[in-house]
Design an enzyme around this catalytic site. Structure first.
Site, mmCIF file in Angstrom:
data_model
loop_
_atom_site.group_PDB
_atom_site.id
_atom_site.type_symbol
_atom_site.label_atom_id
_atom_site.label_comp_id
_atom_site.label_asym_id
_atom_site.label_seq_id
_atom_site.Cartn_x
_atom_site.Cartn_y
_atom_site.Cartn_z
ATOM 1 N N HIS A 56 -9.751 72.216 63.596
ATOM 2 C CA HIS A 56 -9.720 72.946 62.315
ATOM 3 C C HIS A 56 -8.680 74.064 62.392
ATOM 4 O O HIS A 56 -8.873 75.079 63.066
ATOM 5 C CB HIS A 56 -11.083 73.540 61.967
ATOM 6 C CG HIS A 56 -11.114 74.118 60.583
ATOM 7 N ND1 HIS A 56 -11.889 73.583 59.565
ATOM 8 C CD2 HIS A 56 -10.441 75.153 60.032
ATOM 9 C CE1 HIS A 56 -11.696 74.275 58.464
ATOM 10 N NE2 HIS A 56 -10.817 75.252 58.721
ATOM 11 N N HIS A 58 -4.998 75.948 60.188
ATOM 12 C CA HIS A 58 -4.156 76.064 58.981
ATOM 13 C C HIS A 58 -2.723 76.340 59.422
ATOM 14 O O HIS A 58 -2.323 77.504 59.564
ATOM 15 C CB HIS A 58 -4.664 77.180 58.063
ATOM 16 C CG HIS A 58 -6.009 76.884 57.488
ATOM 17 N ND1 HIS A 58 -6.186 76.354 56.226
ATOM 18 C CD2 HIS A 58 -7.250 77.001 58.020
ATOM 19 C CE1 HIS A 58 -7.492 76.177 56.004
ATOM 20 N NE2 HIS A 58 -8.156 76.559 57.083
ATOM 21 N N GLN A 151 -7.140 74.417 48.298
ATOM 22 C CA GLN A 151 -7.553 75.807 48.562
ATOM 23 C C GLN A 151 -8.118 76.528 47.335
ATOM 24 O O GLN A 151 -9.095 77.253 47.418
ATOM 25 C CB GLN A 151 -6.349 76.591 49.108
ATOM 26 C CG GLN A 151 -6.510 78.104 49.177
ATOM 27 C CD GLN A 151 -7.266 78.563 50.409
ATOM 28 O OE1 GLN A 151 -6.764 78.530 51.507
ATOM 29 N NE2 GLN A 151 -8.512 78.988 50.213
ATOM 30 N N HIS A 208 -14.059 72.205 53.935
ATOM 31 C CA HIS A 208 -14.569 73.566 54.055
ATOM 32 C C HIS A 208 -15.856 73.569 53.216
ATOM 33 O O HIS A 208 -15.801 73.244 52.026
ATOM 34 C CB HIS A 208 -13.586 74.566 53.453
ATOM 35 C CG HIS A 208 -12.380 74.829 54.306
ATOM 36 N ND1 HIS A 208 -11.442 73.875 54.570
ATOM 37 C CD2 HIS A 208 -11.971 75.960 54.943
ATOM 38 C CE1 HIS A 208 -10.504 74.399 55.345
ATOM 39 N NE2 HIS A 208 -10.797 75.661 55.584
ATOM 40 N N GLU A 211 -18.877 78.121 53.098
ATOM 41 C CA GLU A 211 -18.353 79.216 53.922
ATOM 42 C C GLU A 211 -18.709 80.543 53.244
ATOM 43 O O GLU A 211 -17.864 81.227 52.664
ATOM 44 C CB GLU A 211 -16.839 79.079 54.108
ATOM 45 C CG GLU A 211 -16.274 80.072 55.120
ATOM 46 C CD GLU A 211 -14.767 79.976 55.280
ATOM 47 O OE1 GLU A 211 -14.133 79.172 54.580
ATOM 48 O OE2 GLU A 211 -14.222 80.749 56.097
ATOM 49 N N ASP A 307 -9.072 77.688 63.548
ATOM 50 C CA ASP A 307 -8.918 78.041 62.133
ATOM 51 C C ASP A 307 -7.621 78.794 61.861
ATOM 52 O O ASP A 307 -6.801 78.342 61.078
ATOM 53 C CB ASP A 307 -10.139 78.841 61.634
ATOM 54 C CG ASP A 307 -10.334 78.748 60.119
ATOM 55 O OD1 ASP A 307 -9.557 78.046 59.469
ATOM 56 O OD2 ASP A 307 -11.283 79.385 59.605
ATOM 57 N N TRP A 313 -5.759 85.716 57.219
ATOM 58 C CA TRP A 313 -7.194 85.890 57.466
ATOM 59 C C TRP A 313 -7.516 86.472 58.832
ATOM 60 O O TRP A 313 -8.608 86.968 59.053
ATOM 61 C CB TRP A 313 -7.909 84.532 57.318
ATOM 62 C CG TRP A 313 -7.826 84.006 55.924
ATOM 63 C CD1 TRP A 313 -8.670 84.313 54.894
ATOM 64 C CD2 TRP A 313 -6.832 83.136 55.373
ATOM 65 N NE1 TRP A 313 -8.264 83.668 53.760
ATOM 66 C CE2 TRP A 313 -7.144 82.944 54.022
ATOM 67 C CE3 TRP A 313 -5.704 82.490 55.906
ATOM 68 C CZ2 TRP A 313 -6.375 82.140 53.180
ATOM 69 C CZ3 TRP A 313 -4.941 81.699 55.075
ATOM 70 C CH2 TRP A 313 -5.276 81.520 53.724
#
Ligand code: FE2
Length: 420
Positions: A56, A58, A151, A208, A211, A307, A313
């Protein structure tokens, strides 16, 4: 293809073995392999493992920390807003250069498989094109699997159409974000639509899902139901699943039966979940990590993801999956020997299973992909997160470093390492 023999490795159980790789595949594992005239590495009684796998990530956003500004609150929502600001100014070269740099960090850390979500919302599929290029460029060194990730929500601005186009372009996993749709009903509908799309195209699914800290965010229930209804058992993953932390215990016990029936893959992201969840709490603050020990005990395949690395983030990270497992075992209170071994498997064997990577493993016939670490066993790997002395891909050394030794002067000079 490459031939190589690696001598004096310590395996998962600390047994000393030699490993012979012929034509890029593991040909033999035994105590003393009789062979000469091929390249040889002496592992000097260090721990050998199959590569780390991150299921997982990005990659379109990675290494963009500070662009165009820093996420000062550290919240998920500020991160999403910041990503929206950054996305407008992305160029193919910038995306590719950051992704390439990240891949090199991954190789140095022995992470040779990455499932990355790529944002398909908005006006352009430029990041999809860029990451397909990087995937092809890097395939000699590591496996990249792309997930079409809406997203901004599937039912906003062109997302479904873009997602379908990205699948035609070669993206191989269907993503989703049901808890971010406008309503619970839209969320459930998005799960159904996306699972049906995956079933029709014979693709894997990774959403996702839930979350948040809202115990009533229960899209995982629909995800499991649709998986079973459509015969997708073992092909679907729920990423994050943090609301499960806050769910009622009775409901959780009922839900577990559905997850097992669907053979759902569970992907917690411990570094990010512990950072981002519980932000609306005062004290006590919830941890927000999904129920990892219970899921493992029940027999679900749990695979940890990194992630984020230095993006809107998360300001930290170097794509070291041992850092991820280390955080997980602390947050989930998994400090027993078997528990820690499970955490090691959650960054190696388990994510390889989630990603359906063929020929993965430390056995005859598997690809000659190995990592030798400066430690003696998996628990010491978790404790030290030590240097990866050799990273081997299909019998070829693609990264290496000297062992780290410290010159300590406590009366006389000594060279020491931190091995127990
Ligand atoms: Fe994510």
């Amino acid at each position: 293809m490459n031939d190589l023999v690696i001598r004096n490795c310590l395996d998962f159980n600390q047994e000393k073995i030699d490993i012979l790789i012929k034509n890029g595949k593991i040909a033999e594992l035994s105590k003393n392999i009789q062979i000469s005239n091929i390249p040889e590495i002496n592992a000097e009684e260090h721990f050998v493992t199959s590569p780390f796998i991150d299921c997982h990530f990005h990659m379109d956003a990675t290494l963009s920390y500070g662009l165009p500004r820093i996420n000062e609150s550290g919240t998920l929502l500020e991160g999403i807003n910041l990503w929206g600001e950054l996305k407008k100014d992305l160029t193919p070269d910038a995306v590719k250069n950051r992704a390439r740099k990240l891949c090199k960090w991954s190789i140095a850390r022995g992470t040779l498989g990455i499932r990355t979500h790529v944002d398909v919302s908005g006006d352009s599929l430029m990041a999809v094109e860029a990451l397909i290029d990087v995937k092809n460029e890097m395939k000699e060194f590591l496996d990249i699997q792309l997930v079409a990730f809406p997203q901004d929500g599937l039912y906003r601005a062109n997302c479904l159409k873009n997602l379908e186009t990205s699948l035609k372009m070669g993206v191989e996993v269907v993503g989703g974000i049901p808890h971010f749709e406008r309503t619970m009903l839209d969320g459930a509908s998005s799960v159904k639509t996306l699972c049906e799309l995956a079933a029709k195209k014979d693709l894997l699914v990774d959403m996702h899902c839930d979350e948040s800290d809202d115990p009533l965010s229960r899209h995982v229930e629909t995800l499991a139901f649709e998986t079973t209804r459509l015969g997708l058992e073992g092909r679907v993953a729920g990423s994050h699943l943090t609301s499960m932390h806050s769910m009622d215990n009775y409901y959780f016990s009922k839900l577990m039966e559905l997850l097992l029936e669907a053979d759902l893959h569970i992907i917690p992201n411990p570094l990010i979940n512990i950072t981002i969840q519980g932000r609306h709490d005062t004290y006590p603050k919830r941890r927000g990590l999904t129920r990892v020990p219970e899921q493992i005990k029940a027999g679900l395949n749990v695979a940890f993801g990194h992630d984020c690395v230095m993006d809107p983030w998360y300001p930290l990270g170097s794509h070291d999956m041992l850092e991820v497992a280390h955080m997980a075992l602390h947050v989930a209170q998994m400090t027993g020997v078997k528990d820690m071994e499970e955490c090691f498997k959650a960054v190696t064997i388990n994510p390889a299973k989630t990603m359906h990577i063929d020929n993965y493993g430390l056995k005859k016939g598997c690809d000659g992909d190995l990592v030798i670490l400066q430690c003696k066993n998996p628990l010491e790997a978790l404790r030290l997160k030590p240097p990866r002395l050799y990273v081997i891909r299909k019998g070829r050394v693609i990264s290496s470093t000297n062992p780290v030794k410290y010159k300590v002067n406590t009366g006389k000079d000594e060279l020491i390492d931190l091995i127990f």
